[in-house]
Design an enzyme around this catalytic site. Structure first.
Site, PDB file in Angstrom:
ATOM      1  N   ALA A   1      -5.697 -11.529  -3.782  1.00 12.15           N
ATOM      2  CA  ALA A   1      -5.520 -11.751  -2.343  1.00 12.15           C
ATOM      3  C   ALA A   1      -4.133 -12.287  -2.006  1.00 12.15           C
ATOM      4  O   ALA A   1      -3.876 -12.657  -0.863  1.00 12.15           O
ATOM      5  CB  ALA A   1      -6.582 -12.717  -1.830  1.00 12.15           C
TER       6      ALA A   1
ATOM      7  N   HIS B   1      -4.824 -14.451 -10.821  1.00  9.03           N
ATOM      8  CA  HIS B   1      -5.638 -14.460  -9.596  1.00  9.03           C
ATOM      9  C   HIS B   1      -4.792 -14.092  -8.379  1.00  9.03           C
ATOM     10  O   HIS B   1      -4.735 -14.822  -7.371  1.00  9.03           O
ATOM     11  CB  HIS B   1      -6.297 -15.825  -9.385  1.00  9.03           C
TER      12      HIS B   1
ATOM     13  N   ASP C   1      -7.832 -10.141 -13.388  1.00  7.89           N
ATOM     14  CA  ASP C   1      -7.132 -11.011 -12.441  1.00  7.89           C
ATOM     15  C   ASP C   1      -7.811 -12.364 -12.313  1.00  7.89           C
ATOM     16  O   ASP C   1      -7.262 -13.275 -11.712  1.00  7.89           O
ATOM     17  CB  ASP C   1      -7.084 -10.323 -11.064  1.00  7.89           C
TER      18      ASP C   1
ATOM     19  N   GLU D   1      -9.689 -21.240 -14.918  1.00 12.11           N
ATOM     20  CA  GLU D   1      -8.375 -20.863 -14.390  1.00 12.11           C
ATOM     21  C   GLU D   1      -7.495 -22.101 -14.259  1.00 12.11           C
ATOM     22  O   GLU D   1      -7.903 -23.075 -13.616  1.00 12.11           O
ATOM     23  CB  GLU D   1      -8.530 -20.157 -13.040  1.00 12.11           C
TER      24      GLU D   1
ATOM     25  N   ILE E   1     -14.796  -4.540  -0.389  1.00 17.77           N
ATOM     26  CA  ILE E   1     -13.706  -4.241  -1.319  1.00 17.77           C
ATOM     27  C   ILE E   1     -14.050  -3.038  -2.182  1.00 17.77           C
ATOM     28  O   ILE E   1     -13.218  -2.140  -2.374  1.00 17.77           O
ATOM     29  CB  ILE E   1     -13.390  -5.479  -2.184  1.00 17.77           C
TER      30      ILE E   1
ATOM     31  N   ALA F   1     -12.715  -9.596  -9.196  1.00 11.82           N
ATOM     32  CA  ALA F   1     -13.712 -10.259  -8.354  1.00 11.82           C
ATOM     33  C   ALA F   1     -13.796 -11.743  -8.666  1.00 11.82           C
ATOM     34  O   ALA F   1     -13.173 -12.564  -7.984  1.00 11.82           O
ATOM     35  CB  ALA F   1     -15.064  -9.583  -8.534  1.00 11.82           C
ATOM     36  N   ARG F   2     -14.525 -12.106  -9.707  1.00  8.70           N
ATOM     37  CA  ARG F   2     -14.712 -13.507 -10.062  1.00  8.70           C
ATOM     38  C   ARG F   2     -14.801 -13.646 -11.571  1.00  8.70           C
ATOM     39  O   ARG F   2     -15.448 -12.850 -12.256  1.00  8.70           O
ATOM     40  CB  ARG F   2     -16.003 -14.066  -9.435  1.00  8.70           C
TER      41      ARG F   2
END
Length: 527
Positions: free
Chosen positions: A282, A279, A255, A260, A151, A230-231
């Site tokens: 994707a 999120h 994001d 979450e 990515i 990413a995370r």
């Protein structure tokens, strides 16, 4: 028929693909820990996205579980250590969402630079705040990328189109590889102080948690902006909120979050300088279709054909390499089972040597296959390629590998020695015509034995009559000899023979052979 539980709303094309592979599939929504633990016991496979957390308790409840498939890249919602201990494969689909996440990152980069969400909100509220919402251009700005994998590399390629200067920190990438992408490789401290924008594309591990903490944020160039697709957990969110409130960081686009969804009173949600999305990195039709189909194929291959790709707790291999190595995988597993039945005493060390052409291909998976055969034969616990090395370590079995390109007699040769407190047993093997495994040495004696079925292995003094007496015994007891191979050190010295038997030999017959004159040892091996 093997069963698979699918959660988290995997796209229907993935569910259909699993069924077309011949698997029995049940579909559920996102499951809590207790719900998953209550259901997972009847399934060999589990497919999740990001909502269902696969905890140690859930994994331990999966008494038949063989594989956990993550439809996506990150596996921080899965207790990989617990899965490894239980011998469960954890696999992901690292490439399916690359484009989607890279494009989302660039979207947030532009939105952050031009303050687009604030402009949208204020205009819809009836306020024309053109002067207050002035932004900055990307042209000539420095973009710092943390993590230049799939990515991160795609983000770099797209950002170069905006004529940004790209710098990157990735401890696992050489400067030459970065330069081929048009990226300047730098250390972390330099990136923090030079970048106008920073985007993060690293996995979340114990080492990367709060990669950007209070100290790192304080070193950022004043007015820098941060993007994280990413995370959650890679950035200390409370420290980031304070840095923005203090005016040191100009803004952030996030994001992902540590929790979450984040709580409604989260400090970052109260700041106009912060852009947030739920999120969505994707979340494109194309990416979700790609990862659903990919994980369906991977899970089916693992459960039905033993082909494992994109496993996070096994050595990396692709489908083509696995296909090439398949005959050697079977050979190595049988070598391990053979040694387990031939050796006597407490195991101390397994020494493996790879010679010839095979050293040009991945050999770690062969070592695991041998250990699986070795340990699985003698232990009652479930041994797989995933936990074989852990079990060996726990039992004090040292495992060593050596490689050499020289193999005088065979194109490729795999040799294994098992040392115990009572001696050493050894076997070497190769593959003929790319598909036919053979044992070509046993305890240093050269021969060509077919490693399958029941095998009577005996060592004797090389004198006339030994083979005849054993053949007579087999005939008298109705045991058919399917094949025979023998090797000796010299005339009149010691010899080793292998008889492939159509049926097992009972203990009384084996004892009769051991009692024969000139017999040194006799073992019955089942492969």
């Amino acid at each position: 028929m093997k069963r698979v539980l699918v959660t988290d709303g995997l796209q229907a094309v993935g569910v259909d693909a699993l069924r077309k592979h011949g698997l029995d599939v049940d579909v559920a929504g996102a499951l809590g820990e207790g719900e998953l633990a209550a259901r997972i016991g009847e399934y060999e496979g589990l497919v999740v996205r990001s909502a269902t957390r696969v905890t140690r308790a859930a994994i331990e409840a999966g008494r038949r579980l063989e594989v956990i498939g993550r439809a996506g890249a990150g596996v921080d919602s899965i207790d990989v250590d617990a899965a490894t201990e239980r011998g469960v494969i954890v696999m992901n689909t690292p490439g399916g969402n690359t484009t989607a996440v890279a494009e989302h990152t660039l979207g947030l980069l532009l939105a952050l630079a031009r303050r687009l969400p604030a402009a949208d909100v204020t205009l819809k509220a009836g306020r024309w705040e053109k002067s207050r919402l002035q932004g900055v251009e990307l042209l000539g700005k420095v973009l710092g990328i943390l993590g230049l994998g799939r990515i991160g590399s795609e983000v770099a390629r797209r950002a170069l189109g905006f004529r940004m200067h790209i710098i990157a920190y990735d401890p696992y990438l050489t400067r030459e590889a970065a330069e081929r992408l048009g990226v300047e490789s730098v250390e972390l401290d330099e990136l923090l102080t030079r970048a106008d924008f920073i985007t993060i594309h690293t996995p979340l591990t114990g080492d990367t948690r709060h990669l950007l903490g209070e100290a790192e944020l304080a070193r950022l160039k004043p007015g820098a902006r941060l993007i994280n697709c990413a995370r959650g957990g890679l950035v200390d969110e409370m420290a980031l909120a304070r840095a923005i409130q203090a005016g040191h960081v100009a803004g952030a686009a996030l994001d992902v979050f540590e929790q979450e969804p984040p709580p409604a009173d989260h400090p970052l949600l109260q700041l106009e300088q912060v852009i947030v999305t739920p999120h969505l990195g994707a979340a494109t039709d194309e990416a979700q279709t790609a990862v659903a189909l990919a994980i369906a194929d991977q899970v089916a291959d693992a459960l039905l054909r033993g082909v494992v790709v994109n496993a996070v707790n096994l050595p990396a291999t692709d489908a083509e390499t696995h296909k090439e190595q398949a005959p050697y995988l079977g050979l190595a597993e049988k070598m391990g089972r053979f040694l387990a039945q031939m050796a006597e005493g407490r195991m101390q060390e397994a020494r493996l040597t790879y010679a010839g052409e095979i050293v040009g291909r991945p050999t770690a998976i062969l070592t695991l296959a041998l250990l699986r055969g070795l340990l699985g034969t003698i232990l009652s616990e479930h041994v797989t390629d995933v936990n074989a090395m852990l079990i060996a370590k726990a039992r004090g079995l040292k495992v060593t590998e050596t490689s050499t390109t020289e193999s005088p007699d065979y194109a490729s040769l795999v040799s294994a020695e098992l040392y115990t407190d009572r001696g050493v047993a050894s076997v070497a093997g190769t593959v003929f015509f790319k598909r036919e495994p053979r044992f070509v040495q046993i305890d240093g004696f050269s021969l060509e034995a077919l490693p399958q079925g029941w095998m009577l292995v005996f060592a004797n003094l090389d004198v006339p009559g030994v083979i005849g007496r054993i053949g007579t015994l087999c005939g008298r007891r109705g045991i058919n000899i399917a094949g025979m191979q023998l090797g000796r050190e010299r005339r009149g010295g010691r010899a080793v023979s292998v008889l492939n038997l159509d049926d097992p030999m009972d203990a009384a017959a084996l004892d009769e052979i051991r009692a024969m004159p000139d017999i040194v040892l006799a073992k019955l091996v089942k492969l």
